[in-house]
Scaffold this motif. Structure first.
Motif, short mmCIF file in Angstrom:
data_model
loop_
_atom_site.label_atom_id
_atom_site.label_comp_id
_atom_site.label_asym_id
_atom_site.label_seq_id
_atom_site.Cartn_x
_atom_site.Cartn_y
_atom_site.Cartn_z
N ARG A 242 6.11 34.97 125.10
CA ARG A 242 5.98 34.31 123.83
C ARG A 242 6.03 32.66 124.15
O ARG A 242 6.70 31.53 123.67
N LEU A 243 5.14 32.65 124.77
CA LEU A 243 5.20 31.46 125.93
C LEU A 243 4.71 30.00 124.93
O LEU A 243 4.80 28.92 124.69
N GLN A 244 4.37 30.00 123.67
CA GLN A 244 3.53 29.36 122.72
C GLN A 244 4.37 29.30 122.05
O GLN A 244 4.75 27.83 121.25
N MET A 245 5.93 29.63 122.12
CA MET A 245 7.37 28.98 121.45
C MET A 245 7.67 28.07 121.81
O MET A 245 9.21 27.41 122.20
N LEU A 246 7.02 28.33 123.97
CA LEU A 246 8.36 27.51 124.47
C LEU A 246 7.66 25.53 124.20
O LEU A 246 6.86 25.47 124.59
N GLN A 247 8.41 25.36 123.69
CA GLN A 247 7.90 23.97 122.97
C GLN A 247 8.26 22.22 123.65
O GLN A 247 7.96 21.56 123.62
N CYS A 248 9.61 23.16 124.51
CA CYS A 248 10.74 21.52 125.25
C CYS A 248 9.37 21.64 125.88
O CYS A 248 9.03 22.48 126.89
N PRO A 249 9.88 21.03 126.59
CA PRO A 249 9.91 19.72 128.17
C PRO A 249 9.61 21.09 129.21
O PRO A 249 11.09 21.38 129.17
N LEU A 250 9.10 21.03 130.25
CA LEU A 250 9.04 22.22 131.13
C LEU A 250 8.67 22.09 132.59
O LEU A 250 7.16 20.70 132.62
N LEU A 251 9.38 22.04 133.32
CA LEU A 251 9.29 21.35 134.31
C LEU A 251 8.95 22.60 135.42
O LEU A 251 10.22 23.08 135.86
N LEU A 252 8.04 23.05 136.83
CA LEU A 252 7.98 24.87 137.44
C LEU A 252 7.29 24.29 138.98
O LEU A 252 6.30 23.19 138.64
N VAL A 253 8.58 24.66 139.69
CA VAL A 253 8.14 24.40 141.41
C VAL A 253 7.85 25.52 141.51
O VAL A 253 8.60 26.64 141.89
N HIS A 254 7.00 25.29 142.42
CA HIS A 254 6.31 26.98 143.22
C HIS A 254 5.90 26.39 144.57
O HIS A 254 5.12 25.61 144.77
N ALA A 255 6.13 27.32 145.87
CA ALA A 255 5.82 26.58 146.64
C ALA A 255 4.46 27.90 147.25
O ALA A 255 4.05 28.76 146.82
N GLU A 256 3.03 27.28 147.80
CA GLU A 256 1.68 27.59 148.27
C GLU A 256 2.02 28.96 149.36
O GLU A 256 0.99 29.52 148.81
N ASP A 257 3.36 28.80 149.40
CA ASP A 257 3.54 30.17 150.46
C ASP A 257 4.82 31.53 150.40
O ASP A 257 4.75 31.27 151.36
N ASP A 258 5.57 31.58 149.09
CA ASP A 258 5.74 32.14 148.37
C ASP A 258 5.07 33.51 148.72
O ASP A 258 4.15 33.46 148.53
N ASN A 259 6.33 34.26 149.59
CA ASN A 259 6.08 35.84 150.02
C ASN A 259 6.32 36.73 149.28
O ASN A 259 6.19 37.96 149.19
N VAL A 260 7.70 35.96 148.15
CA VAL A 260 8.06 36.74 146.65
C VAL A 260 6.95 36.58 145.80
O VAL A 260 6.66 37.93 144.95
N VAL A 261 7.14 35.81 144.96
CA VAL A 261 6.16 35.70 143.39
C VAL A 261 5.26 35.01 144.52
O VAL A 261 5.11 33.07 144.47
N PRO A 262 4.02 34.87 143.94
CA PRO A 262 2.69 34.82 143.82
C PRO A 262 2.47 33.39 143.43
O PRO A 262 3.21 33.61 142.35
N ILE A 263 2.03 32.13 143.82
CA ILE A 263 2.19 30.73 142.82
C ILE A 263 1.17 30.88 142.30
O ILE A 263 1.07 30.66 141.08
N GLN A 264 -0.11 31.91 141.80
CA GLN A 264 -0.85 32.03 141.74
C GLN A 264 -0.18 32.82 139.94
O GLN A 264 -0.96 31.93 138.53
N GLU A 265 1.02 33.35 140.39
CA GLU A 265 1.48 33.32 138.80
C GLU A 265 2.03 32.53 138.09
O GLU A 265 1.71 32.82 136.85
N SER A 266 2.54 31.54 139.04
CA SER A 266 2.98 30.46 138.28
C SER A 266 2.18 29.56 137.37
O SER A 266 1.59 28.77 136.62
N ALA A 267 1.27 29.54 138.13
CA ALA A 267 -0.61 28.79 137.90
C ALA A 267 -1.22 29.22 136.58
O ALA A 267 -0.92 28.40 135.84
N ARG A 268 -1.01 30.39 136.48
CA ARG A 268 -1.34 31.04 135.30
C ARG A 268 -0.51 30.92 133.85
O ARG A 268 -1.06 30.50 133.13
N PHE A 269 0.88 31.06 134.18
CA PHE A 269 1.34 30.58 133.15
C PHE A 269 1.00 29.21 133.04
O PHE A 269 1.33 29.61 131.32
#
Length: 309
Positions: A242-269
């Protein structure tokens, strides 16, 4: 059939269950311009006097009736805050799940709460329905999933906490309520921001956003042999659905060396969300890993960003 599924979160969760289910059915999303009805099902308790948990920060613990059970909400307020509706409010769930069940609040969650309270925010921390006491108990895990599913994967838990806060904490400004979370709780924050009109901004630290892909097609297919609608359920819980429903301002912070959730996932989102929402700030941190990045960079950045809105 016995599956061992690894799903990353703020504290990596490992579940060995007879059947592992990834997601609950979420309530439909209404217009962000229309107030929603209260989800409270019983009279609310009073906030109470609380106590000073550290210099300058008052802490209140409240037990709310919830679907025939009780759930705990923690409220932090700056000491001496008057009763006018002026405080920005952080709405936050605990991290540490595999995005398939709930979790209770614990002392380890306070490092994610206190920095906001010290900075002058009200903080409303809420539990997620469907916690698992014994992860080796398959029947208990399945019951926990059903409870989590009935709570909209955390969305109605957030709604209940909002209802209490707006009814009993007059210091909170209803026009400045922000959904915040790390890892699995970041996923919940995104879901809440997509569906809850009171949310005016969202902050997510290294969230899971494409849950079907993180689980993997082979595991989904295997479970679907017993639960034919399992794939649809997994998709329903994913913030990417439902990402098209997310209309409010968003701050997303992610580390390049995150070995639990890949940063590529956030970049794509962020790339997909930016087609619908022009108020997205994506902060890529060179190092710091999955958790420490939030503590050292994410929360200070979030405080500054939220105060700028």
């Amino acid at each position: 059939m016995r599956l061992l599924l690894w799903l990353s979160s703020g504290r990596r969760a490992i579940l060995a269950l007879g059947i592992l289910l990834l997601c609950g059915s979420l309530a439909g999303c209404g217009s962000r311009d229309q107030p929603r009805p209260s989800v409270a099902a019983a009279p609310m308790p009073e906030l109470g006097a609380g106590h000073e948990i550290e210099p300058g920060v008052m802490f209140h613990e409240v037990s709310l009736p919830r679907n025939g059970d009780r759930t705990t909400v923690w409220i932090y307020l700056p000491k001496g805050a008057d009763a006018e509706k002026h405080l920005r409010c952080i709405l936050i769930a605990p991290a540490g799940t595999a995005c398939i069940h709930g979790i209770k609040l614990g002392e380890g969650d306070r490092p994610e709460h206190l920095p906001y309270a010290r900075a002058g925010f009200a903080v409303v921390a809420y539990e997620l329905s469907g916690s698992i006491e014994d992860r080796n108990d398959n029947a208990a895990a399945i019951r926990a999933f059903k409870i989590f599913s009935a709570a909209g994967a955390g969305v109605s838990d957030a709604m209940a906490a909002i209802d209490f806060a707006l009814a009993k904490v007059p210091q909170i400004d209803p026009q400045r309520i922000y959904a915040v979370g790390h890892s699995s709780a970041g996923s919940v924050a995104l879901l809440v921001a997509e569906q809850e009109p009171y949310i005016k901004a969202c902050v997510a630290f290294a969230p899971r956003t494409f849950l079907a892909e993180s689980l993997g097609d082979a595991a989904i297919q295997q479970v679907s042999e017993s639960l034919p609608n399992f794939r649809a359920m997994v998709i329903e819980e994913s913030p990417s659905t439902r990402l098209q429903m997310l209309q409010c301002p968003l701050l997303l912070v992610h580390a390049e060396d995150d070995n639990v959730v890949p940063i590529q996932e956030s970049a794509r989102f962020v790339d997909q969300l930016s087609k619908f929402n022009k108020h997205v700030t994506f902060v890529r941190v060179p190092s710091g890993g999955h958790f420490q990045t939030m503590i050292d960079v994410g929360i200070p950045r979030a405080i500054t960003w939220l105060k700028s809105l």
